[in-house]
Write a protein that holds these residues in place. Structure first.
Motif, PDB file in Angstrom:
ATOM      1  N   ASP A 128       0.871  -1.175   0.000  1.00  0.00           N
ATOM      2  CA  ASP A 128       0.000   0.000   0.000  1.00  0.00           C
ATOM      3  C   ASP A 128       0.904   1.220   0.000  1.00  0.00           C
ATOM      4  OD1 ASP A 128      -2.335   1.395   0.009  1.00  0.00           O
ATOM      5  OD2 ASP A 128      -2.996   0.763   1.983  1.00  0.00           O
ATOM      6  N   GLU A 129       0.671   2.153  -0.915  1.00  0.00           N
ATOM      7  CA  GLU A 129       1.530   3.338  -1.032  1.00  0.00           C
ATOM      8  C   GLU A 129       0.676   4.588  -1.144  1.00  0.00           C
ATOM      9  OE1 GLU A 129       3.660   3.419  -4.757  1.00  0.00           O
ATOM     10  OE2 GLU A 129       2.108   2.281  -5.786  1.00  0.00           O
ATOM     11  N   ALA A 130       1.189   5.689  -0.620  1.00  0.00           N
ATOM     12  CA  ALA A 130       0.446   6.948  -0.642  1.00  0.00           C
ATOM     13  C   ALA A 130       1.413   8.114  -0.627  1.00  0.00           C
ATOM     14  CB  ALA A 130      -0.497   7.043   0.549  1.00  0.00           C
ATOM     15  N   VAL A 131       0.933   9.253  -1.133  1.00  0.00           N
ATOM     16  CA  VAL A 131       1.684  10.504  -1.053  1.00  0.00           C
ATOM     17  C   VAL A 131       0.739  11.585  -0.558  1.00  0.00           C
ATOM     18  CG1 VAL A 131       1.292  10.927  -3.513  1.00  0.00           C
ATOM     19  CG2 VAL A 131       3.080  12.180  -2.331  1.00  0.00           C
ATOM     20  N   VAL A 132       1.230  12.392   0.361  1.00  0.00           N
ATOM     21  CA  VAL A 132       0.444  13.473   0.977  1.00  0.00           C
ATOM     22  C   VAL A 132       1.165  14.787   0.721  1.00  0.00           C
ATOM     23  CG1 VAL A 132      -0.497  14.399   3.116  1.00  0.00           C
ATOM     24  CG2 VAL A 132      -0.413  11.922   2.763  1.00  0.00           C
ATOM     25  N   ALA A 133       0.476  15.735   0.097  1.00  0.00           N
ATOM     26  CA  ALA A 133       1.074  17.041  -0.199  1.00  0.00           C
ATOM     27  C   ALA A 133       0.601  18.078   0.810  1.00  0.00           C
ATOM     28  CB  ALA A 133       0.703  17.485  -1.609  1.00  0.00           C
ATOM     29  N   LEU A 134       1.548  18.881   1.289  1.00  0.00           N
ATOM     30  CA  LEU A 134       1.279  20.025   2.139  1.00  0.00           C
ATOM     31  C   LEU A 134       1.676  21.287   1.375  1.00  0.00           C
ATOM     32  CD1 LEU A 134       1.450  17.557   4.141  1.00  0.00           C
ATOM     33  CD2 LEU A 134       2.146  19.208   5.883  1.00  0.00           C
ATOM     34  N   ALA A 140       5.965  20.205   5.680  1.00  0.00           N
ATOM     35  CA  ALA A 140       6.206  18.765   5.550  1.00  0.00           C
ATOM     36  C   ALA A 140       7.308  18.314   6.503  1.00  0.00           C
ATOM     37  CB  ALA A 140       6.557  18.423   4.107  1.00  0.00           C
ATOM     38  N   ASP A 141       8.385  19.083   6.591  1.00  0.00           N
ATOM     39  CA  ASP A 141       9.483  18.745   7.498  1.00  0.00           C
ATOM     40  C   ASP A 141       9.018  18.748   8.953  1.00  0.00           C
ATOM     41  OD1 ASP A 141      11.291  18.433   5.432  1.00  0.00           O
ATOM     42  OD2 ASP A 141      12.081  20.478   5.593  1.00  0.00           O
ATOM     43  N   ALA A 142       8.198  19.733   9.306  1.00  0.00           N
ATOM     44  CA  ALA A 142       7.708  19.824  10.689  1.00  0.00           C
ATOM     45  C   ALA A 142       6.825  18.632  11.026  1.00  0.00           C
ATOM     46  CB  ALA A 142       6.945  21.137  10.883  1.00  0.00           C
ATOM     47  N   LEU A 143       5.993  18.219  10.074  1.00  0.00           N
ATOM     48  CA  LEU A 143       5.123  17.070  10.321  1.00  0.00           C
ATOM     49  C   LEU A 143       5.938  15.787  10.419  1.00  0.00           C
ATOM     50  CD1 LEU A 143       2.234  16.075  10.676  1.00  0.00           C
ATOM     51  CD2 LEU A 143       2.068  15.843   8.192  1.00  0.00           C
ATOM     52  N   PHE A 144       6.961  15.658   9.585  1.00  0.00           N
ATOM     53  CA  PHE A 144       7.824  14.479   9.660  1.00  0.00           C
ATOM     54  C   PHE A 144       8.522  14.413  11.019  1.00  0.00           C
ATOM     55  CE2 PHE A 144      11.901  12.315   9.083  1.00  0.00           C
ATOM     56  CZ  PHE A 144      11.490  11.117   8.518  1.00  0.00           C
ATOM     57  N   THR A 145       8.982  15.538  11.507  1.00  0.00           N
ATOM     58  CA  THR A 145       9.616  15.579  12.827  1.00  0.00           C
ATOM     59  C   THR A 145       8.631  15.162  13.918  1.00  0.00           C
ATOM     60  OG1 THR A 145      11.152  17.321  12.159  1.00  0.00           O
ATOM     61  CG2 THR A 145      10.751  17.077  14.512  1.00  0.00           C
ATOM     62  N   LYS A 146       7.401  15.635  13.807  1.00  0.00           N
ATOM     63  CA  LYS A 146       6.366  15.258  14.768  1.00  0.00           C
ATOM     64  C   LYS A 146       6.117  13.758  14.730  1.00  0.00           C
ATOM     65  CE  LYS A 146       1.445  15.876  15.792  1.00  0.00           C
ATOM     66  NZ  LYS A 146       0.187  16.556  15.383  1.00  0.00           N
ATOM     67  N   PHE A 147       5.991  13.200  13.525  1.00  0.00           N
ATOM     68  CA  PHE A 147       5.775  11.762  13.390  1.00  0.00           C
ATOM     69  C   PHE A 147       6.945  10.978  13.981  1.00  0.00           C
ATOM     70  CE2 PHE A 147       2.787  12.008   9.452  1.00  0.00           C
ATOM     71  CZ  PHE A 147       1.726  12.344  10.289  1.00  0.00           C
ATOM     72  N   SER A 148       8.160  11.434  13.734  1.00  0.00           N
ATOM     73  CA  SER A 148       9.340  10.742  14.246  1.00  0.00           C
ATOM     74  C   SER A 148       9.316  10.669  15.766  1.00  0.00           C
ATOM     75  CB  SER A 148      10.617  11.438  13.769  1.00  0.00           C
ATOM     76  OG  SER A 148      10.706  11.444  12.364  1.00  0.00           O
ATOM     77  N   GLN A 149       8.975  11.765  16.406  1.00  0.00           N
ATOM     78  CA  GLN A 149       8.900  11.788  17.862  1.00  0.00           C
ATOM     79  C   GLN A 149       7.764  10.904  18.368  1.00  0.00           C
ATOM     80  OE1 GLN A 149       8.437  16.008  18.365  1.00  0.00           O
ATOM     81  NE2 GLN A 149      10.641  16.424  18.232  1.00  0.00           N
ATOM     82  N   GLN A 150       6.643  10.953  17.668  1.00  0.00           N
ATOM     83  CA  GLN A 150       5.476  10.175  18.069  1.00  0.00           C
ATOM     84  C   GLN A 150       5.739   8.679  17.919  1.00  0.00           C
ATOM     85  OE1 GLN A 150       1.797  10.975  15.826  1.00  0.00           O
ATOM     86  NE2 GLN A 150       0.870  11.463  17.801  1.00  0.00           N
ATOM     87  N   TRP A 151       6.303   8.274  16.787  1.00  0.00           N
ATOM     88  CA  TRP A 151       6.600   6.865  16.569  1.00  0.00           C
ATOM     89  C   TRP A 151       7.603   6.351  17.593  1.00  0.00           C
ATOM     90  CZ3 TRP A 151       6.677   4.411  11.081  1.00  0.00           C
ATOM     91  CH2 TRP A 151       5.514   4.790  10.384  1.00  0.00           C
ATOM     92  N   ASP A 152       8.561   7.185  17.962  1.00  0.00           N
ATOM     93  CA  ASP A 152       9.564   6.763  18.938  1.00  0.00           C
ATOM     94  C   ASP A 152       8.914   6.421  20.276  1.00  0.00           C
ATOM     95  OD1 ASP A 152      12.435   6.455  19.679  1.00  0.00           O
ATOM     96  OD2 ASP A 152      11.939   8.067  21.076  1.00  0.00           O
ATOM     97  N   ARG A 208      10.056  14.575   1.381  1.00  0.00           N
ATOM     98  CA  ARG A 208      10.837  15.186   0.302  1.00  0.00           C
ATOM     99  C   ARG A 208      10.059  16.392  -0.221  1.00  0.00           C
ATOM    100  NH1 ARG A 208      14.849  12.941  -2.900  1.00  0.00           N
ATOM    101  NH2 ARG A 208      15.364  11.908  -0.929  1.00  0.00           N
ATOM    102  N   VAL A 209      10.719  17.532  -0.251  1.00  0.00           N
ATOM    103  CA  VAL A 209      10.116  18.809  -0.648  1.00  0.00           C
ATOM    104  C   VAL A 209       8.865  19.034   0.222  1.00  0.00           C
ATOM    105  CG1 VAL A 209       9.522  20.303  -2.592  1.00  0.00           C
ATOM    106  CG2 VAL A 209      10.996  18.326  -2.986  1.00  0.00           C
ATOM    107  N   ASN A 210       7.689  19.188  -0.366  1.00  0.00           N
ATOM    108  CA  ASN A 210       6.482  19.465   0.427  1.00  0.00           C
ATOM    109  C   ASN A 210       5.604  18.231   0.612  1.00  0.00           C
ATOM    110  OD1 ASN A 210       5.799  19.560  -2.419  1.00  0.00           O
ATOM    111  ND2 ASN A 210       3.769  20.293  -1.803  1.00  0.00           N
ATOM    112  N   CYS A 211       6.161  17.060   0.334  1.00  0.00           N
ATOM    113  CA  CYS A 211       5.356  15.837   0.363  1.00  0.00           C
ATOM    114  C   CYS A 211       5.880  14.820   1.376  1.00  0.00           C
ATOM    115  CB  CYS A 211       5.344  15.177  -1.007  1.00  0.00           C
ATOM    116  SG  CYS A 211       4.550  16.154  -2.302  1.00  0.00           S
ATOM    117  N   LEU A 212       4.951  14.083   1.958  1.00  0.00           N
ATOM    118  CA  LEU A 212       5.274  12.892   2.720  1.00  0.00           C
ATOM    119  C   LEU A 212       4.790  11.683   1.927  1.00  0.00           C
ATOM    120  CD1 LEU A 212       5.443  15.076   5.024  1.00  0.00           C
ATOM    121  CD2 LEU A 212       4.740  13.250   6.584  1.00  0.00           C
ATOM    122  N   VAL A 213       5.573  10.618   1.937  1.00  0.00           N
ATOM    123  CA  VAL A 213       5.138   9.368   1.327  1.00  0.00           C
ATOM    124  C   VAL A 213       4.930   8.346   2.440  1.00  0.00           C
ATOM    125  CG1 VAL A 213       6.336   9.860  -0.827  1.00  0.00           C
ATOM    126  CG2 VAL A 213       7.498   8.510   0.918  1.00  0.00           C
TER     127      VAL A 213
END
Length: 252
Positions: A128-134, A140-152, A208-213
């Motif tokens: 299953d694959e997806a891409v989310v554009a902000l 996008a970077d801020a959300l990735f950082t949030k996810f990283s902390q949450q997953w940890d 990557r850029v403004n997208c999360l995959v």
């Protein structure tokens, strides 16, 4: 289970004349000093890998899921199916595109596609694959950082995943981040209906850029050495995510 691309190159004479693009070993990249262009609209669908690319990467055939056709839209494509789960803050680790995980983000577009094993015997059940554009890369970077902390904080957690019809018991393990890719391994056990057994799943989120995959790869719980495929729980979702991220770079 719930839910190798390489850019073809032409000689970009006009673009090089204006200094807008540089070509390096077969892939087009923004020239030094030029910011990548954020992706928006239906172009994000081009980030998704097709069955041929997945078959090449995992060495087994795949076919599109007839019950889950490709989806594209706005934030309405996010899922609220598992709002009854506990702990709810870990739902985004085990399930794709959860509205609870993205509720603080300004999601503009979402594209998603699902693929199933199309052979007699293989290691991978589904991809299953997806891409989310902000709107911006910073978001996008801020959300990735949030996810990283949450997953940890969810590493080692046993999650009870519930929807209106199904329930699962998911063990989250091996959360790690490397080169802009967040990954985890999930052991999923159905606790409803007649299904039994544990399914290993690989999860990954990249930025990557403004997208999360997002990627989820589900594996058969038991297989023999003769089964087709090169899929590995520890690497396959990460490899797919990175290939999608390269497509974002080429499109930006």
């Amino acid at each position: 289970m719930r839910a190798t691309w390489s850019a073809m190159v032409t000689v970009l004479v006009a673009a090089l004349a204006t200094g807008c693009t540089a070509v390096i070993t077969g892939t087009a990249y923004p020239a030094p000093g030029m910011k990548p262009r954020p992706l928006a609209g239906s172009i994000i669908k081009e980030v998704l890998l097709d069955g041929t690319a997945l078959s090449r990467m995992l060495d087994q055939p795949f076919a599109a899921d007839p019950e889950l056709p490709p989806r594209f839209g706005g934030s309405d494509e996010l899922s609220g199916a598992y709002v009854l789960s506990s702990p709810v803050e870990c739902v985004g680790v085990v399930a794709m595109l959860q509205r609870a995980a993205y509720q603080s983000a300004n999601v503009t577009h979402v594209a998603r596609e699902s693929w199933w094993d199309d052979g007699d015997s293989g290691k991978v059940i589904s991809v299953d694959e997806a891409v989310v554009a902000l709107p911006t890369a910073a978001e996008a970077d801020a959300l990735f950082t949030k996810f990283s902390q949450q997953w940890d904080t969810c590493d080692g957690t046993v999650l009870t995943l519930r929807s209106a019809r199904l329930s699962f018991r998911d063990q989250i393990e091996d959360v790690r981040v490397a080169n802009s890719v967040l990954a985890a391994t999930v052991s999923e056990e159905s606790t409803s209906g007649s299904h039994s057994g544990t399914i290993p799943e690989a999860r990954a989120i990249g930025v990557r850029v403004n997208c999360l995959v997002e990627v989820e790869v589900a594996f058969y719980s038991a297989h023999s050495q003769s089964d087709q495929g090169s899929g590995e729980v520890s690497t396959s979702a990460i490899d797919i995510a990175r290939t999608m991220m390269e497509k974002i770079s080429a499109l930006s």
